[in-house]
Motif scaffolding. Structure first.
Motif, PDB file in Angstrom:
ATOM      1  N   GLU A 148      14.094  -3.352   3.973  1.00 48.67           N
ATOM      2  CA  GLU A 148      12.657  -3.149   4.146  1.00 48.67           C
ATOM      3  C   GLU A 148      12.403  -2.075   5.190  1.00 48.67           C
ATOM      4  O   GLU A 148      13.207  -1.875   6.098  1.00 48.67           O
ATOM      5  CB  GLU A 148      11.956  -4.457   4.530  1.00 48.67           C
ATOM      6  CG  GLU A 148      12.312  -4.979   5.904  1.00 48.67           C
ATOM      7  CD  GLU A 148      11.467  -6.204   6.257  1.00 48.67           C
ATOM      8  OE1 GLU A 148      11.950  -7.323   6.016  1.00 48.67           O
ATOM      9  OE2 GLU A 148      10.348  -6.034   6.767  1.00 48.67           O
ATOM     10  N   TRP A 149      11.307  -1.334   4.994  1.00 50.51           N
ATOM     11  CA  TRP A 149      10.951  -0.260   5.902  1.00 50.51           C
ATOM     12  C   TRP A 149       9.435  -0.210   6.082  1.00 50.51           C
ATOM     13  O   TRP A 149       8.710  -0.694   5.230  1.00 50.51           O
ATOM     14  CB  TRP A 149      11.324   1.103   5.330  1.00 50.51           C
ATOM     15  CG  TRP A 149      12.749   1.368   5.034  1.00 50.51           C
ATOM     16  CD1 TRP A 149      13.675   1.903   5.890  1.00 50.51           C
ATOM     17  CD2 TRP A 149      13.430   1.166   3.785  1.00 50.51           C
ATOM     18  NE1 TRP A 149      14.880   2.032   5.238  1.00 50.51           N
ATOM     19  CE2 TRP A 149      14.761   1.590   3.944  1.00 50.51           C
ATOM     20  CE3 TRP A 149      13.052   0.654   2.544  1.00 50.51           C
ATOM     21  CZ2 TRP A 149      15.712   1.534   2.937  1.00 50.51           C
ATOM     22  CZ3 TRP A 149      14.000   0.576   1.525  1.00 50.51           C
ATOM     23  CH2 TRP A 149      15.299   1.014   1.730  1.00 50.51           C
ATOM     24  N   ASP A 150       9.022   0.465   7.145  1.00 48.06           N
ATOM     25  CA  ASP A 150       7.628   0.879   7.216  1.00 48.06           C
ATOM     26  C   ASP A 150       7.455   1.917   6.103  1.00 48.06           C
ATOM     27  O   ASP A 150       8.239   2.864   6.016  1.00 48.06           O
ATOM     28  CB  ASP A 150       7.351   1.502   8.582  1.00 48.06           C
ATOM     29  CG  ASP A 150       5.888   1.898   8.738  1.00 48.06           C
ATOM     30  OD1 ASP A 150       5.225   1.350   9.622  1.00 48.06           O
ATOM     31  OD2 ASP A 150       5.410   2.760   7.963  1.00 48.06           O
ATOM     32  N   PHE A 151       6.460   1.735   5.241  1.00 46.25           N
ATOM     33  CA  PHE A 151       6.293   2.614   4.082  1.00 46.25           C
ATOM     34  C   PHE A 151       6.238   4.091   4.484  1.00 46.25           C
ATOM     35  O   PHE A 151       6.852   4.942   3.845  1.00 46.25           O
ATOM     36  CB  PHE A 151       5.028   2.215   3.312  1.00 46.25           C
ATOM     37  CG  PHE A 151       4.764   3.043   2.098  1.00 46.25           C
ATOM     38  CD1 PHE A 151       5.540   2.907   0.964  1.00 46.25           C
ATOM     39  CD2 PHE A 151       3.727   3.972   2.087  1.00 46.25           C
ATOM     40  CE1 PHE A 151       5.301   3.682  -0.164  1.00 46.25           C
ATOM     41  CE2 PHE A 151       3.485   4.747   0.966  1.00 46.25           C
ATOM     42  CZ  PHE A 151       4.276   4.605  -0.161  1.00 46.25           C
ATOM     43  N   CYS A 152       5.506   4.387   5.561  1.00 44.61           N
ATOM     44  CA  CYS A 152       5.286   5.793   5.932  1.00 44.61           C
ATOM     45  C   CYS A 152       6.539   6.488   6.453  1.00 44.61           C
ATOM     46  O   CYS A 152       6.668   7.693   6.315  1.00 44.61           O
ATOM     47  CB  CYS A 152       4.184   5.886   6.978  1.00 44.61           C
ATOM     48  SG  CYS A 152       2.554   5.586   6.263  1.00 44.61           S
ATOM     49  N   THR A 153       7.450   5.746   7.067  1.00 44.63           N
ATOM     50  CA  THR A 153       8.611   6.393   7.688  1.00 44.63           C
ATOM     51  C   THR A 153       9.906   6.157   6.905  1.00 44.63           C
ATOM     52  O   THR A 153      10.971   6.583   7.331  1.00 44.63           O
ATOM     53  CB  THR A 153       8.807   5.901   9.137  1.00 44.63           C
ATOM     54  OG1 THR A 153       8.965   4.473   9.104  1.00 44.63           O
ATOM     55  CG2 THR A 153       7.614   6.251   9.995  1.00 44.63           C
ATOM     56  N   MET A 154       9.807   5.468   5.743  1.00 47.27           N
ATOM     57  CA  MET A 154      11.030   5.093   5.022  1.00 47.27           C
ATOM     58  C   MET A 154      11.854   6.281   4.553  1.00 47.27           C
ATOM     59  O   MET A 154      13.061   6.156   4.355  1.00 47.27           O
ATOM     60  CB  MET A 154      10.698   4.195   3.823  1.00 47.27           C
ATOM     61  CG  MET A 154       9.818   4.840   2.791  1.00 47.27           C
ATOM     62  SD  MET A 154       9.341   3.680   1.489  1.00 47.27           S
ATOM     63  CE  MET A 154      10.739   3.803   0.403  1.00 47.27           C
ATOM     64  N   GLU A 155      11.229   7.429   4.387  1.00 47.27           N
ATOM     65  CA  GLU A 155      11.984   8.575   3.889  1.00 47.27           C
ATOM     66  C   GLU A 155      12.242   9.633   4.955  1.00 47.27           C
ATOM     67  O   GLU A 155      12.583  10.759   4.627  1.00 47.27           O
ATOM     68  CB  GLU A 155      11.235   9.209   2.708  1.00 47.27           C
ATOM     69  CG  GLU A 155      11.210   8.311   1.497  1.00 47.27           C
ATOM     70  CD  GLU A 155      10.591   9.006   0.293  1.00 47.27           C
ATOM     71  OE1 GLU A 155      11.033   8.744  -0.819  1.00 47.27           O
ATOM     72  OE2 GLU A 155       9.664   9.808   0.484  1.00 47.27           O
TER      73      GLU A 155
END
Ligand SMILES: *[C@@H]1O[C@H](CO)[C@@H](O)[C@H](O)[C@H]1NC(C)=O
Length: 214
Positions: A148-155
């Protein structure tokens, strides 16, 4: 003389061992890792999931049936091989479709690639810290991967041209097409992947499920 023979035998032994090692490696590769031709992979995929079949057989005309019909028409019209569904929720019995994932031959890199089409109206702005992305992958009956990641920083670690997520997202209608290569090194077998995004209240607002066979 005996020393020379010993060295000869040692060398021969090494060559044989290496040969056997290479043969085992090639055997394992052919049995477990060599994917069929893209056409063969495509032919093994594309079954409708049971929820989609059930909804398509309904007589009603609501958001759920309309979304199922529209996305199935999109698959049929383009003769795509569908491997997945994107919904507005994960568990709701009445979730509706916001997209589809399909499997395509990859003419550039060989093998197969996936494309996910999403038409979606975002209700709340997405900024850093306001949405989380979850993913689970299983292989056969085994859990393979979960994260799982913060959506904004996942990439953040991806190359710029491989990136898809660019925050912030204002509330409005989006049409997304996301292409992801199916890596050639994956072993043959059945895969199931589920990914979902939650908002600041930890409520799911998008959920994707995919089933594919390599
Ligand atoms: C998704 O949106 C695109 C662009 O607005 C549109 O052309 C397409 O028909 C939509 N697909 C579905 C299945 O509604």
């Amino acid at each position: 003389m005996s020393l020379k023979l010993g060295r000869m035998n040692f060398k021969r032994c090494l060559v044989y061992s290496f040969g056997i090692f290479v043969m085992i490696f090639i055997f394992l590769y052919l049995v477990y890792f060599r994917h069929g031709a893209p056409d063969t992979i495509l032919a093994a995929n594309g079954r409708k999931n049971s929820y989609l079949q059930e909804v398509l057989s309904r007589d009603t005309d609501d958001d759920v049936t309309r979304s199922a019909r529209a996305w199935q028409k999109f698959i049929d019209d383009n003769k795509y091989v569908s491997i997945g569904d994107v919904y507005n929720d994960c568990d709701d019995e009445n979730r509706y479709w916001v997209g589809k994932s399909v499997l395509l031959p990859d003419p550039l890199r060989g093998g197969v690639t996936s494309k996910t089409f999403i038409n979606f109206t975002l209700e709340n702005e997405i900024t850093e810290g306001s949405a989380d992305f979850f993913i689970k992958v299983s292989y056969g009956s085994k859990d393979l991967y979960e994260n799982e990641w913060d959506f904004c920083t996942m990439e953040d670690d991806e190359d710029e041209d491989e990136r898809f997520v660019f925050c912030p997202y204002e509330p409005k209608k989006y049409s997304w097409v996301i292409e992801r290569k199916i890596p050639g090194y994956l072993p043959n077998g059945k895969y199931y992947a589920k990914a979902w995004i939650t908002d600041a209240e930890e409520k799911v607002f998008m959920c994707a499920e995919a089933n594919f066979v390599l």
